[in-house]
Design an enzyme around this catalytic site. Structure first.
Site, PDB file in Angstrom:
ATOM      1  N   ASP A  18     -10.815   8.074   4.104  1.00 40.84           N
ATOM      2  CA  ASP A  18     -11.119   7.315   5.318  1.00 40.84           C
ATOM      3  C   ASP A  18     -10.864   8.265   6.487  1.00 40.84           C
ATOM      4  O   ASP A  18     -10.677   9.484   6.289  1.00 40.84           O
ATOM      5  CB  ASP A  18     -10.326   5.990   5.379  1.00 40.84           C
ATOM      6  N   CYS A  68      -6.394   8.785   1.995  1.00 36.18           N
ATOM      7  CA  CYS A  68      -6.273   7.977   3.215  1.00 36.18           C
ATOM      8  C   CYS A  68      -4.957   8.364   3.882  1.00 36.18           C
ATOM      9  O   CYS A  68      -4.380   9.396   3.537  1.00 36.18           O
ATOM     10  CB  CYS A  68      -6.399   6.478   2.933  1.00 36.18           C
ATOM     11  N   THR A  89      -1.881   7.007   3.853  1.00 36.68           N
ATOM     12  CA  THR A  89      -0.732   6.942   2.934  1.00 36.68           C
ATOM     13  C   THR A  89      -1.120   7.158   1.476  1.00 36.68           C
ATOM     14  O   THR A  89      -0.238   7.375   0.643  1.00 36.68           O
ATOM     15  CB  THR A  89      -0.085   5.552   3.013  1.00 36.68           C
ATOM     16  N   HIS A 107       0.001  12.162 -19.284  1.00 34.90           N
ATOM     17  CA  HIS A 107       0.437  10.930 -19.942  1.00 34.90           C
ATOM     18  C   HIS A 107      -0.484   9.742 -19.672  1.00 34.90           C
ATOM     19  O   HIS A 107      -0.661   8.891 -20.539  1.00 34.90           O
ATOM     20  CB  HIS A 107       1.858  10.562 -19.494  1.00 34.90           C
ATOM     21  N   HIS A 122       0.388   8.797 -26.143  1.00 33.19           N
ATOM     22  CA  HIS A 122      -0.132   8.382 -24.832  1.00 33.19           C
ATOM     23  C   HIS A 122      -1.509   7.732 -24.958  1.00 33.19           C
ATOM     24  O   HIS A 122      -1.877   6.905 -24.128  1.00 33.19           O
ATOM     25  CB  HIS A 122      -0.166   9.573 -23.875  1.00 33.19           C
TER      26      HIS A 122
HETATM   27  C1  RB5 Z   1      -5.550   3.787   8.383  1.00 29.49           C
HETATM   28  O1  RB5 Z   1      -4.911   3.633   9.596  1.00 29.49           O
HETATM   29  C2  RB5 Z   1      -4.560   3.579   7.243  1.00 29.49           C
HETATM   30  O2  RB5 Z   1      -4.176   2.249   7.175  1.00 29.49           O
HETATM   31  C3  RB5 Z   1      -5.194   3.997   5.929  1.00 29.49           C
HETATM   32  O3  RB5 Z   1      -5.588   5.329   6.034  1.00 29.49           O
HETATM   33  C4  RB5 Z   1      -4.320   3.935   4.702  1.00 29.49           C
HETATM   34  O4  RB5 Z   1      -3.103   4.553   4.939  1.00 29.49           O
HETATM   35  C5  RB5 Z   1      -4.180   2.613   4.097  1.00 29.49           C
HETATM   36  O5  RB5 Z   1      -3.586   2.449   3.014  1.00 29.49           O
END
Ligand code: RB5
Length: 151
Positions: A12, A69, A71, A102, A137
């Site tokens: 994203d 993304c 996180t 695994h 596994h």
């Molecule tokens: C975008 O601001 C953020 O929410 C997205 O990149 C991600 O971290 C969501 O899980």
């Protein structure tokens, strides 16, 4: 292990920089890359790009997928909703190696805001340099497939 033939990548807006670094790294490794975007810094929704990448993997047009993304959390939640996807969110090389060895993970998820570019690429390389070990596994991965089929 030789690098997989074709890898689909997507992100994203919060994963653009790491995705660009991943693209360069994969090309340098001789991997054929299918970059599914996005191609501007406009805010987008991570499930849309998780779906694009996972469809390539499930459809057999990519051996593996990589999603980024902010996180890595949203991408991993979204990816694991697709039948046939075993997505792992990794913060360390150890997790990446174990995810392949695994769990036979077929999608790597990374959080650019968490691991940054340097660590993100080292995790990617660890993922690509590892292979599924099979054996006990395989039985567990088969049970994951049974859970997937029962959804
Ligand atoms: C975008 O601001 C953020 O929410 C997205 O990149 C991600 O971290 C969501 O899980």
């Amino acid at each position: 292990m030789p690098a997989p033939l074709r890898i689909a990548i997507g992100s994203d807006h919060a994963g653009l920089l790491l995705r660009a670094e991943i693209y360069r790294t994969l090309l340098a490794r001789g991997v054929e890359v299918n970059d599914l975007g996005p191609f501007s810094s406009e805010s987008v929704d991570y499930p849309d790009y998780a779906a694009k990448v996972c469809d390539e993997v499930v459809g057999g047009r990519a051996s593996l997928g990589v999603l980024v993304c902010g996180t890595g959390l949203g991408m991993s939640i979204a990816a694991n909703k697709r039948h046939g996807i075993r997505a792992v969110l990794c913060h360390t090389e150890f997790e990446a190696r174990m995810g392949r060895a695994h769990n036979d993970a077929n999608v790597l998820c990374l959080g650019e805001r968490v691991v940054g570019l340097g660590v993100g690429i080292s995790i990617l390389n660890a993922f690509l340099d590892s292979a599924f070990e099979g054996g006990r596994h395989q039985r567990r991965v088969d049970k994951l497939a049974a859970l997937d089929a029962a959804r």
